[in-house]
Design an enzyme around this catalytic site. Sequence first.
Site, PDB file in Angstrom:
ATOM      1  N   HIS A 175     -69.411  -5.988  93.648  1.00 49.97           N
ATOM      2  CA  HIS A 175     -68.885  -7.097  94.446  1.00 49.97           C
ATOM      3  C   HIS A 175     -69.172  -6.961  95.935  1.00 49.97           C
ATOM      4  O   HIS A 175     -69.338  -7.960  96.626  1.00 49.97           O
ATOM      5  CB  HIS A 175     -67.376  -7.207  94.213  1.00 49.97           C
ATOM      6  CG  HIS A 175     -66.773  -8.482  94.705  1.00 49.97           C
ATOM      7  ND1 HIS A 175     -67.249  -9.720  94.349  1.00 49.97           N
ATOM      8  CD2 HIS A 175     -65.717  -8.711  95.538  1.00 49.97           C
ATOM      9  CE1 HIS A 175     -66.512 -10.657  94.925  1.00 49.97           C
ATOM     10  NE2 HIS A 175     -65.592 -10.076  95.661  1.00 49.97           N
ATOM     11  N   GLY A 201     -59.385  -9.030  99.236  1.00 47.32           N
ATOM     12  CA  GLY A 201     -58.923  -7.772  98.662  1.00 47.32           C
ATOM     13  C   GLY A 201     -57.894  -7.074  99.539  1.00 47.32           C
ATOM     14  O   GLY A 201     -57.830  -7.306 100.754  1.00 47.32           O
ATOM     15  N   ASN A 241     -65.096  -5.420 106.273  1.00 46.19           N
ATOM     16  CA  ASN A 241     -66.107  -6.018 105.388  1.00 46.19           C
ATOM     17  C   ASN A 241     -67.504  -5.979 105.987  1.00 46.19           C
ATOM     18  O   ASN A 241     -68.487  -5.780 105.262  1.00 46.19           O
ATOM     19  CB  ASN A 241     -65.736  -7.462 105.077  1.00 46.19           C
ATOM     20  CG  ASN A 241     -64.918  -7.627 103.807  1.00 46.19           C
ATOM     21  OD1 ASN A 241     -64.945  -8.670 103.184  1.00 46.19           O
ATOM     22  ND2 ASN A 241     -64.176  -6.609 103.426  1.00 46.19           N
ATOM     23  N   THR A 268     -69.948   6.857  94.361  1.00 39.15           N
ATOM     24  CA  THR A 268     -69.954   7.801  95.478  1.00 39.15           C
ATOM     25  C   THR A 268     -69.756   7.069  96.804  1.00 39.15           C
ATOM     26  O   THR A 268     -69.387   7.689  97.815  1.00 39.15           O
ATOM     27  CB  THR A 268     -71.266   8.609  95.533  1.00 39.15           C
ATOM     28  OG1 THR A 268     -72.366   7.725  95.807  1.00 39.15           O
ATOM     29  CG2 THR A 268     -71.506   9.344  94.223  1.00 39.15           C
ATOM     30  N   ARG A 317     -58.668   1.426 103.790  1.00 38.94           N
ATOM     31  CA  ARG A 317     -58.214   0.210 103.122  1.00 38.94           C
ATOM     32  C   ARG A 317     -56.737   0.313 102.741  1.00 38.94           C
ATOM     33  O   ARG A 317     -55.998  -0.672 102.846  1.00 38.94           O
ATOM     34  CB  ARG A 317     -59.077  -0.054 101.884  1.00 38.94           C
ATOM     35  CG  ARG A 317     -60.525  -0.390 102.159  1.00 38.94           C
ATOM     36  CD  ARG A 317     -60.709  -1.775 102.723  1.00 38.94           C
ATOM     37  NE  ARG A 317     -60.299  -2.814 101.799  1.00 38.94           N
ATOM     38  CZ  ARG A 317     -61.027  -3.891 101.492  1.00 38.94           C
ATOM     39  NH1 ARG A 317     -62.218  -4.051 102.023  1.00 38.94           N
ATOM     40  NH2 ARG A 317     -60.568  -4.820 100.687  1.00 38.94           N
TER      41      ARG A 317
END
Length: 270
Positions: free
Chosen positions: A243, A30, A38, A166, A176
């Site tokens: 995910h 991603g 991660n 949330t 990110r």
Amino acid sequence: MTSTLDVGDAELAYADTGSGHPVVWLHGSGPGATGMSNFGGNLPAFQDFRNIVVDLPGWGNSPRPDTDEPLIFHAADRVVRALETFGIERTHLVGNSYGGAVAMRIAMRYPGLVDRIVLMAPGGVLPADAPPWPVGLEHLFGYMAAEKPSRDAMAKFVRLMVFDETLATEDLIDERYESSLRAHPELPIPPNFGDLTPDLRLIGAPTLLVWGRDDQTVPLSWAPRILHGIPNAELRVLPDCRHWVQYERAPEFNHIVREFLQGGIAATEG
């Protein structure tokens, strides 16, 4: 704190924490992904292992190499070179999404290196009817294709990764987004990740699949092909979860994974 390792034709950034039986942590593809983004929140529960947390080529602080090789194949070989440099002869692998595919490729090509594998909704194995892509992959590929992606696009992507929105905090979105601008992948869309389907039977290591029941990126409906393709695989499904299992359901994830990996050590030493 991350360090950088020269693996010949590439450099890999990594963090190395804890002590004990090695575990290599492999992140997803991603936008803005890094090893520590991660898995950083999970590592305190695994300090009795040696945790090597990698930024795969082209993500985080690992430069993107100039290669036409499928990304999964290329990344797997570079991770193995890093382990050779560290002198690690046997390790557990924990991989999320794209990182799960890299873990599977390592287990296929270097079976003697791998003890046990944990795969969270791994990539690299597509159903026969894909595309169309799940909504999470649509947003991922759209973000990658944008010349200058927006923070709003990142916010939409992050919210798709979790069932409980949330957890998609403003700080997480900012982190990110800023990371994605530093290392925005220049890839064909969809990228040439590679297909692992023909070689699933070559994975001999005990394998734990962990899936969020509500995953909108690598959906649970894709799991059976992997579950039945790997000879020694089992599946755990967590409800009300998408995910990012290791983030959204961290306490359950940590417990499940520790239990599984400790079984691996006992089996190896016994």
